[in-house]
Motif scaffolding. Structure first.
Motif, PDB file in Angstrom:
ATOM      1  N   LEU A  83       8.664   8.201   1.125  1.00 33.37           N
ATOM      2  CA  LEU A  83       9.397   8.040  -0.122  1.00 33.37           C
ATOM      3  C   LEU A  83       9.710   9.380  -0.779  1.00 33.37           C
ATOM      4  O   LEU A  83      10.801   9.578  -1.307  1.00 33.37           O
ATOM      5  N   GLU A  84       8.753  10.294  -0.790  1.00 29.47           N
ATOM      6  CA  GLU A  84       8.931  11.598  -1.414  1.00 29.47           C
ATOM      7  C   GLU A  84       8.159  12.630  -0.603  1.00 29.47           C
ATOM      8  O   GLU A  84       7.221  12.294   0.134  1.00 29.47           O
ATOM      9  N   LYS A 123       4.562  11.181   0.005  1.00 24.09           N
ATOM     10  CA  LYS A 123       4.309   9.851  -0.553  1.00 24.09           C
ATOM     11  C   LYS A 123       5.008   8.850   0.340  1.00 24.09           C
ATOM     12  O   LYS A 123       6.212   8.963   0.580  1.00 24.09           O
ATOM     13  N   MET A 124       4.263   7.857   0.820  1.00 24.42           N
ATOM     14  CA  MET A 124       4.796   7.000   1.877  1.00 24.42           C
ATOM     15  C   MET A 124       4.232   5.591   1.791  1.00 24.42           C
ATOM     16  O   MET A 124       3.212   5.331   1.133  1.00 24.42           O
ATOM     17  N   ARG A 163       0.847  -1.189   0.000  1.00 24.24           N
ATOM     18  CA  ARG A 163       0.000   0.000   0.000  1.00 24.24           C
ATOM     19  C   ARG A 163       0.886   1.244   0.000  1.00 24.24           C
ATOM     20  O   ARG A 163       1.722   1.426   0.889  1.00 24.24           O
ATOM     21  N   VAL A 164       0.681   2.098  -0.989  1.00 23.37           N
ATOM     22  CA  VAL A 164       1.381   3.377  -1.087  1.00 23.37           C
ATOM     23  C   VAL A 164       0.348   4.486  -0.911  1.00 23.37           C
ATOM     24  O   VAL A 164      -0.710   4.474  -1.559  1.00 23.37           O
ATOM     25  N   ALA A 165       0.646   5.432  -0.026  1.00 23.20           N
ATOM     26  CA  ALA A 165      -0.299   6.501   0.303  1.00 23.20           C
ATOM     27  C   ALA A 165       0.286   7.851  -0.087  1.00 23.20           C
ATOM     28  O   ALA A 165       1.487   8.086   0.032  1.00 23.20           O
ATOM     29  N   GLU A 166      -0.586   8.728  -0.556  1.00 21.73           N
ATOM     30  CA  GLU A 166      -0.260  10.136  -0.758  1.00 21.73           C
ATOM     31  C   GLU A 166      -0.989  10.915   0.331  1.00 21.73           C
ATOM     32  O   GLU A 166      -2.219  10.917   0.377  1.00 21.73           O
ATOM     33  N   TYR A 167      -0.234  11.565   1.175  1.00 20.05           N
ATOM     34  CA  TYR A 167      -0.783  12.217   2.364  1.00 20.05           C
ATOM     35  C   TYR A 167      -0.623  13.730   2.221  1.00 20.05           C
ATOM     36  O   TYR A 167       0.490  14.243   2.128  1.00 20.05           O
TER      37      TYR A 167
END
Length: 711
Positions: free
Chosen positions: A286-287, A279-280, A230-234
């Protein structure tokens, strides 16, 4: 961040936050959203399953299939849903840009509006809008977003783009936000599942590790599994306390200009606002980047919404039509089953008539024979009639009536009746028919209206992003109302400044996107192509009523038609129209002599503009000089007022010194008399001394010595 805003929270937002804190906060936020939206998400998922055809209870379906009984699904809801969403597709929303303050320019507003149209066109914004409305009408909520991306692989310039969100369950909006367009949300998260191997190739094995998180509702939010990560944009709005200053020209700033004291400016306590994007995964950030916007660029589109004791419930068209649809499926299935279970109508014949042809008569209900033979048989000397088929049993009318009632209930719960679905209703006139057709549009107008609200907020976000994304001199693509693409130069310094006719301000930069304030409105209506078709229909009707209209406006009618070489034919027709009719539309070419004179006049105007600019600067200097003189006069008046008391004291001192002045005058007279005596006595003494030294026979001079008068 706290779950609700507070002063302490604002103070902490601006502080540097570690990656561990951001990760912990993001996980807590996801858990909070999952708990808060759990009921809505369960109901919405059931709505989508039902819409796709899974409309029977699992237990009933298994029992019927085991018994070999029919289990029919006549899905009417898809048509009702398309009636709502396709109505919105026919009315295209358009963002309109308007200047707000004196620093804004009308021409620049038109350029920004053209830029927004081209941004919508280049990024297929209509797909993002349609997807959001489809989800809102189907399950109660849908979303779309804005992103920025580089123009190409070799460019440093960026463009703003719309992006659709196909799966609404991947978005977790701030549960404490109350605005329907999401303009007040402080946090938001978007998640997606990425193949584990592809993720590890890009980010490494360490970033893929995480522990699952319990949501508190018995479910588990999985950040990683065997096959996916799962990759999340927060998104997170960070607030930091700061002092806001008002400059002499009326503008405001957080940064105090050099050479100006804070005591000289009006100020108040405020807060700086910054939108951060992370981005995590569940284990690593990650970014990260700062979003060039004032708001979080994720926009919800909701259906029906109710606040029940703090719990928000959302639904779409499908939610309350499910029970009528189940009822309809049941009665249609029951009627079908009843008819199917009735034995096939048999052939009745006398005994012995089928002998020799038994096989054919046994297959008569399954196969089509061109003819059937039978053996004639007499009964008591009378020839028996040919075998006859018994009539089929009637369709159960009670079951069909119940099915019709269920169908009417579907119409009632969705607000779409026969007239809205294309069938003729019970109207007795054309006006009444159109009124009934509008009932469905009115009943479901809130879906397109909620979309318009979100698009308006998206337009505000684009206006906030444009000065920071398009901050260099460049050529951008713009699109007009007729959907034709053009280009415009932005942020280009001008060799010769121009005067804004509206405000009188001097423009030194062409289409300066970093200056001025603008606002947006949204108009919803047919697309340009639809309007053109409607214009052709209206013109043709006018030509039928008034045939001479073709003689004066035939070129306009043909130009709006959509077929090849319509423009060429319109130009030919225009040549047949009298010149006095089209002369106002023609732009006659300017002769070279006149053009030269116009160029000379333009140079004179530019010189006058430069002179006016110099005069304006001189006027500003004179105004500053007058302000200084006024200050000096005010200072002298203040000193004069303060010196009145000193003047009174001086007058009194003068009165006190008057006797001394008179005495001084007498002393001066005495000093003058003594000086006069000295002038006479000294020569006389010298003369007397000389006489005493002379012989005795010598006589003194005549006259002798006489003392001066007054002594």
């Amino acid at each position: 961040m706290q779950d609700s805003p507070s002063d302490d929270n604002d103070a902490k937002e601006g502080e540097d936050t570690s990656d561990e804190d951001i990760l912990a906060e993001a996980k807590d936020f996801l858990t909070l959203c999952t708990d808060f939206e759990s009921e809505n998400r369960v109901d919405a998922l059931d709505d989508l399953e039902f819409l796709t055809g899974n409309q029977w209870d699992s237990a009933d379906k298994v029992n019927r299939q085991a018994e070999g009984r029919p289990c029919l699904t006549v899905n009417k809801l898809v048509t009702f849903l398309h009636q709502v969403t396709n109505q919105q597709r026919q009315n295209k929303p358009g963002i309109k840009v308007h200047p707000v303050d004196d620093g804004a320019d009308i021409d620049t507003a038109e350029v920004e509006q053209g830029m927004i149209r081209h941004i919508e066109y280049a990024s297929n914004a209509d797909v993002a809008y349609d997807t959001a409305v489809n989800c809102a009408a189907a399950c109660g909520f849908g979303y779309f977003r804005l992103i920025t991306e580089y123009c190409d692989e070799t460019s440093f310039d960026q463009d703003i783009r719309f992006k659709r969100i196909r799966n609404p369950f991947t978005v977790y909006c701030d549960p404490f936000a109350g605005e329907p367009d999401g303009s007040d949300q402080m946090r938001c998260m978007l998640t997606e599942q990425i193949e584990r191997k592809a993720f590890i190739r890009q980010y490494g094995e360490e970033a893929a590790g995480s522990n699952d998180i319990s949501t508190g509702t018995g479910d588990t939010v999985s950040w990683t599994c065997t096959e996916t990560v799962r990759v999340a944009e927060y998104y997170r709005i960070e607030m930091s306390k700061a002092t806001l200053y008002r400059l002499p020209d009326g503008s405001t700033t957080f940064d105090l200009p050099s050479g100006i004291s804070a005591d000289m400016l009006q100020s108040r306590q405020s807060a700086k606002r910054k939108v951060m994007w992370y981005k995590m995964t569940g284990a690593k950030i990650l970014e990260r980047a700062e979003i060039p916007c004032r708001w979080i660029p994720v926009f919800p589109v909701y259906g029906d919404e109710w606040d029940i004791d703090g719990k928000i419930r959302r639904s779409g068209v499908v939610r309350y039509a499910k029970d009528p649809q189940k009822t309809y499926n049941f009665w249609i299935t029951a009627a079908t089953e009843q008819v199917a279970l009735i034995p096939r109508a048999p052939f009745i014949g006398a005994e012995g008539q089928f002998e020799g042809y038994e096989l054919d008569w046994q297959q008569a209900n399954r196969r089509t024979f061109p003819y059937l033979q039978y053996k004639p048989v007499t009964i008591e000397g009378t020839l028996a009639p040919a075998p006859q088929r018994q009539p089929m049993a009637d369709i159960p009318s009670g079951m069909m009536n119940m099915a019709m009632h269920a169908s009417d209930n579907i119409k009632a719960t969705t607000g779409l009746f026969d007239s809205s679905l294309g069938a003729r209703g019970n109207a007795t006139s054309g006006i009444q028919e159109r009124s009934q057709q509008m009932q469905g549009d009115v009943a479901n107008f809130h879906y397109s209206d909620n979309l318009a609200r979100s698009i308006r907020h998206a337009g505000r976000c684009i206006l906030a992003m444009i000065p920071r994304v398009y901050d260099t001199s460049r050529v951008v693509s713009i699109m007009g109302d007729d959907e034709k693409v053009d280009h415009a130069q932005i942020n280009q310094p001008m060799q010769m400044p121009e005067v804004d006719e509206r405000t009188g301000a001097i423009k030194r930069v062409l289409n300066d996107l970093t200056r001025g304030k603008y606002d947006v409105t949204v108009s919803v209506g047919p697309s340009y192509s639809t309007k053109r078709q409607e214009a052709v229909e209206g013109m043709l009707q006018m030509a039928q009523i008034y045939p001479k209209a073709m003689d004066v406006a035939g070129d306009l009618i043909v130009r709006n038609m959509d077929w090849p070489q319509a423009e060429e034919m319109a130009e030919r027709l225009k040549r047949t129209i009298p010149a006095q009719i089209t002369q106002d539309e023609e732009k006659n070419p300017v002769p070279p002599q006149i053009q030269q004179q116009m160029d000379q006049q333009m140079q004179v105007i530019q010189a006058l503009q430069g002179h006016a600019q110099a005069q304006e600067q001189a006027l500003d200097d004179k105004q500053a000089e007058l302000d200084l003189k006024r200050y000096e006069i005010d200072s002298k008046e203040r000193i004069a007022q303060e010196g009145n008391a000193v003047s009174v004291v001086l007058e009194q001192m003068k009165l006190m010194l008057t006797p001394f002045e008179e005495l001084g005058g007498r002393i001066q007279q005495i000093e003058a008399a003594l000086s006069n005596i000295a002038d006479h006595v000294v020569p006389a003494v010298d003369q007397l001394s000389a006489q005493q030294q002379m012989p005795t026979q010598q006589q003194p001079p005549a006259g002798g010595f006489f003392p001066p008068e007054g002594i």
